[in-house]
Write an enzyme that holds these catalytic residues in place. Sequence first.
Site, PDB file in Angstrom:
ATOM      1  N   SER A  21      55.815 -31.435  23.688  1.00 18.52           N
ATOM      2  CA  SER A  21      56.913 -30.383  24.028  1.00 18.52           C
ATOM      3  C   SER A  21      58.205 -31.185  24.194  1.00 18.52           C
ATOM      4  O   SER A  21      58.799 -31.755  23.548  1.00 18.52           O
ATOM      5  CB  SER A  21      56.572 -29.542  24.942  1.00 18.52           C
ATOM      6  OG  SER A  21      57.143 -28.387  25.036  1.00 18.52           O
ATOM      7  N   ASP A  50      53.880 -25.002  20.354  1.00 21.36           N
ATOM      8  CA  ASP A  50      53.732 -25.980  21.251  1.00 21.36           C
ATOM      9  C   ASP A  50      52.699 -26.957  21.468  1.00 21.36           C
ATOM     10  O   ASP A  50      51.558 -26.336  21.537  1.00 21.36           O
ATOM     11  CB  ASP A  50      54.190 -25.447  22.796  1.00 21.36           C
ATOM     12  CG  ASP A  50      54.691 -26.331  23.584  1.00 21.36           C
ATOM     13  OD1 ASP A  50      54.385 -27.332  23.653  1.00 21.36           O
ATOM     14  OD2 ASP A  50      55.289 -26.003  24.569  1.00 21.36           O
TER      15      ASP A  50
END
Length: 413
Positions: free
Chosen positions: A80, A231
């Site tokens: 991320s 993500d």
Amino acid sequence: MEKKTLFIAICFLTTLHFLQPQIASGLTKRKIVTVLSIDGGGIRGIIPGTLLANLESRLQELDGPSARIADYFDVIAGTSTGGLVTTMLAAPDKSNRPLYAAKDINNFYLQHAPEIFPQSSRNSFVDKVTGLIGAVSGPKYDGKYLKSIVKEILGNLTINQTLTNVVIPAFDIKHLQPIIFTTSNGKMNVSKNALLSDICLSTSAAPTYFPAHYFETKDAEGKTRTFDLIDGGVAANNPTLMAISHITKEILLGNYEFVDMEPTETRRMLVLSLGTGTAKREEKYNATIASGWGLLSWVYDDGATPLIDVYSDASSDMVDIHVSTLFQALHAQNNYLRIQDDTLSGNLSSVDIATKENLEGLVKIGENLLKKPVSRINMETGQFEAVEGEGTNEEALRHFAKLLSDERKFRTT
């Protein structure tokens, strides 16, 4: 949990003991493999950004002002926001040096975070209602600014062009499986040699915050491969164990040559794992409140995202517990340094409150973390506790810099 950890350690050691690598010729001899891992956490990427700036300044004191993080780590893993930092550290500019010095990472967040996470009237009643509706109808942010700035900075760079090996996870919601992008895979498999911009947008596409990211690549025969990604934090918010697994695979394939045989592979690894902070001590959720939550409240509760917080913190902590246990069991605990702050509270624990005050507060959190003592996670409480006799995190990073510098000098001479 203890049995599972022990089982992982036994399998790890047994495999390494019986599968001796076939060493390829022409490899650079080394004493250790160096690993940097950076957690996910939105704007809290400022915290590891501050730590990395300190580490790089120590390396420059030892080896000169041109020293960069990517010069010293064999593998940099990031999830991320950690994937964004990883890319900034390892992607090449036109002179084939890193796009960003570590000291410039926080400037990126301070400059661009308010546009990536627009804060206009977020505390108003209308904004809260809009957020509640958005939790049902669509992501909180459209991601257009993030997409534009990432593509502007990275252009047509692909993962096989990074200056050192990177490991960046995402999760494919079409096939319900993690997708791990690595430099080595990008070099071997053209369909995994994706644009760095696509990889960054994928690994940071946090559910409820940003839209999922779709892109395509071509394989060696020209066939299209599709990716429907979100993500990487849903699979590995703390990518340390994933990075170690990658290194282990490379060792077994004979892609690293060592000057001597250590009794365990963990003693061949020097691992720095940087967290983005958690709010453990704040205790903002409890069973009494959560017992009344339905699906919507678990996803969105007055601006907070309980389900995402639970998954990301659980993922990070479980990895730290496994890795810490493994290194301690093999008497190599000094080869693993985890720096994490579990005392965040209020807006500072948020991943997206990108006000000037909050961003500057996160910089101070990182600076204060340098002054705190080296800590390890308590297996029972899950909280980080100071380790006597190991000094501060800043002192640990200074020692780490010396080890990195010595290893680099050994390889070049």
